[in-house]
Design an enzyme around this catalytic site. Sequence first.
Site, short mmCIF file in Angstrom:
data_model
loop_
_atom_site.label_atom_id
_atom_site.label_comp_id
_atom_site.label_asym_id
_atom_site.label_seq_id
_atom_site.Cartn_x
_atom_site.Cartn_y
_atom_site.Cartn_z
N ALA A 129 -9.46 32.35 -24.14
CA ALA A 129 -8.27 31.66 -23.62
C ALA A 129 -8.14 31.95 -22.13
CB ALA A 129 -7.02 32.12 -24.36
N GLY A 130 -8.55 31.00 -21.31
CA GLY A 130 -8.45 31.16 -19.86
C GLY A 130 -7.50 30.12 -19.33
N SER A 131 -8.04 28.93 -19.01
CA SER A 131 -7.18 27.84 -18.53
C SER A 131 -6.17 27.44 -19.60
CB SER A 131 -8.04 26.64 -18.14
OG SER A 131 -8.78 26.95 -16.97
N PHE A 155 -11.14 39.92 -17.60
CA PHE A 155 -11.09 39.71 -16.13
C PHE A 155 -9.73 40.15 -15.57
CE2 PHE A 155 -13.65 35.72 -17.40
CZ PHE A 155 -14.82 36.44 -17.49
N GLN A 280 -21.00 19.02 20.57
CA GLN A 280 -19.95 18.26 19.87
C GLN A 280 -20.08 18.35 18.34
OE1 GLN A 280 -20.03 14.37 21.75
NE2 GLN A 280 -18.42 15.00 23.17
N HIS A 339 -22.77 29.82 12.20
CA HIS A 339 -23.49 31.07 12.47
C HIS A 339 -25.00 30.91 12.27
CE1 HIS A 339 -19.61 33.19 12.44
NE2 HIS A 339 -20.24 34.26 12.87
N GLY A 341 -28.62 31.24 10.93
CA GLY A 341 -29.27 32.34 10.20
C GLY A 341 -28.38 33.56 10.10
N GLU A 364 -5.55 32.78 -10.85
CA GLU A 364 -4.16 32.27 -10.88
C GLU A 364 -4.15 30.75 -11.10
OE1 GLU A 364 -1.11 34.13 -8.68
OE2 GLU A 364 -2.16 36.04 -8.55
N THR A 366 -7.29 27.59 -12.01
CA THR A 366 -8.36 26.90 -11.27
C THR A 366 -7.81 25.65 -10.56
OG1 THR A 366 -8.83 25.49 -13.17
CG2 THR A 366 -10.09 27.54 -13.02
N1 COS Z 1 7.94 27.41 -15.34
C1 COS Z 1 8.73 27.52 -16.46
N2 COS Z 1 8.35 27.05 -17.67
C2 COS Z 1 7.15 26.44 -17.75
C3 COS Z 1 6.30 26.29 -16.65
C4 COS Z 1 6.74 26.80 -15.40
N3 COS Z 1 5.98 26.70 -14.32
N4 COS Z 1 5.18 25.65 -17.03
C5 COS Z 1 5.31 25.39 -18.35
N5 COS Z 1 6.51 25.88 -18.78
C6 COS Z 1 7.08 25.77 -20.14
C7 COS Z 1 7.15 24.31 -20.55
O1 COS Z 1 8.37 23.73 -20.10
C8 COS Z 1 7.07 24.39 -22.05
O2 COS Z 1 8.33 24.76 -22.56
P1 COS Z 1 8.95 24.03 -23.89
O3 COS Z 1 8.06 24.49 -25.02
O4 COS Z 1 10.34 24.59 -23.98
O5 COS Z 1 8.88 22.56 -23.65
C9 COS Z 1 6.14 25.59 -22.28
O6 COS Z 1 6.18 26.37 -21.07
C10 COS Z 1 4.72 25.15 -22.53
O7 COS Z 1 4.32 24.32 -21.45
P2 COS Z 1 3.11 23.30 -21.54
O8 COS Z 1 3.25 22.48 -22.80
O9 COS Z 1 2.96 22.60 -20.25
O10 COS Z 1 1.88 24.31 -21.78
P3 COS Z 1 0.36 24.05 -21.94
O11 COS Z 1 -0.12 24.91 -23.05
O12 COS Z 1 0.05 22.61 -21.93
O13 COS Z 1 -0.27 24.76 -20.61
C11 COS Z 1 -1.03 24.94 -18.34
C12 COS Z 1 0.02 24.38 -19.36
C13 COS Z 1 -2.43 24.38 -18.56
C14 COS Z 1 -0.49 24.52 -17.01
C15 COS Z 1 -1.04 26.49 -18.43
O14 COS Z 1 -1.69 26.92 -19.60
C16 COS Z 1 -1.72 27.15 -17.23
O15 COS Z 1 -1.11 27.33 -16.18
N6 COS Z 1 -3.00 27.55 -17.41
C17 COS Z 1 -3.69 28.31 -16.39
C18 COS Z 1 -3.44 29.75 -16.60
C19 COS Z 1 -3.85 30.55 -15.41
O16 COS Z 1 -3.41 30.32 -14.30
N7 COS Z 1 -4.70 31.53 -15.66
C20 COS Z 1 -5.15 32.35 -14.61
C21 COS Z 1 -5.20 33.73 -15.10
S1 COS Z 1 -3.77 34.58 -14.85
S2 COS Z 1 -4.18 35.46 -13.12
#
Ligand code: COS
Length: 383
Positions: A129-131, A155, A280, A339, A341, A364, A366
């Site tokens: 579970a990443g993105s 990570f 240029q 730069h 080489g 944070e 992608t």
């Molecule tokens: N602030 C507050 N609430 C938020 C929010 C935000 N920025 N983004 C989403 N939510 C809430 C939504 O409103 C929703 O609430 P309800 O269930 O009450 O409707 C809930 O969270 C789920 O949101 P959503 O359905 O959009 O979630 P998804 O599972 O579709 O995921 C993404 C959305 C893809 C945007 C999210 O999983 C994400 O940011 N992934 C990347 C993660 C990341 O950055 N990883 C890096 C590692 S951490 S350093």
Amino acid sequence: MALDQETLNQLLTTLDRFVQERLIPAERQVADADAIPDDILHDIRELGLFGLSIPESHGGLGLNMVEEIEVAMVIGQAAPAFRSIFGTNVGIGSQAIVLDGTDAQKDTYLPRLASGDLIGSFCLTEPEAGSDAGSLKTSAKRDGDHFILNGTKRFITNAPLAGLFTVMARTDADSKDARGVSAFLVEAGTPGLTVGKPEKKMGQQGAPVADVIFDNCRVPAANIIGGRENMGFKTAMKVLDKGRLHISAVCTGLARRILRDTVRYAKDRRQFGGTLSDFQLIQAMIADSETEIYAAECMVRDAAKARDAGENTKRKASCAKLFASEMVGRVADRAVQIHGGAGYIADYGIEQLYRDVRLFRIYEGTTQIQQLIIAKDVIASLD
Ligand code: COS
């Protein structure tokens, strides 16, 4: 807190001197040792950098977003590993408590995070579970007034140094998505919590990353952030909204530094009877980089102002993160090209920064996740 302009300028001047005189000269040593030296760590603590975003009431500097991004732009000029050592305390390792924690959680942890005595770490990503962060599998099963955590986080920045982990785990076993996730505060040393071996990475040596493993780890129910189950995913998203702005500022700061180093090199290096900067085709690359850095600075400053004014900046933060992280990649790539080489040889420093900046497009969230967030928000906002 909004500092008066003179105090903010003084802080930025002090930090800029620290960056130029202490951090940049130590970059090679940090990369080779894969660690920040103790004397620099001591100075980072003394300067209050661990507590930038923690309220004054809990021992931090309590900067608002506009102030925080200016600091991040200055510190961002140095190799990213220096920022990373206190970056989790400023961002993902403390903000869940600042934004959603109970008073008791704030009183217990924020002062030590602000001083840097405690390093905070954010455990969201997993092997599968990443993105798709909402699909995480780490489980938290209630057992009286405790929860039992099982699972692996992957990570995790600063895990080998951390004293406190913010851990997203599934409290609702029947759920499969974001709705059944809670955020826990877990202290290092809790039986059942182990940290894996630090990973070997493409860049950013000195910023340790490792797995965090939970094996029947008992955590008090009182350690759920905010005291409410199944709110953890929202907390994590709110933390990332803020963190993405901070990272955008770091990207612009580093891009400025890379361009500055590159222009100095271009004014010095002679070819075809002139300096590189006379040509240029070189000037075009300098101009493209300057234009893009300026655009990113404008975006980051605008988004930070909007956040301080109470606006929901989810979309703007993602726009800034997307643009600034891609931008610093292009700036670093042109820097290597100018730069020639020398850009490929470690002694000149540019190749290290070229590798370092690659992570900004990934962590944070992608670039592709930022695109999804932006598009979803734009489409939802229009008839
Ligand atoms: N602030 C507050 N609430 C938020 C929010 C935000 N920025 N983004 C989403 N939510 C809430 C939504 O409103 C929703 O609430 P309800 O269930 O009450 O409707 C809930 O969270 C789920 O949101 P959503 O359905 O959009 O979630 P998804 O599972 O579709 O995921 C993404 C959305 C893809 C945007 C999210 O999983 C994400 O940011 N992934 C990347 C993660 C990341 O950055 N990883 C890096 C590692 S951490 S350093």
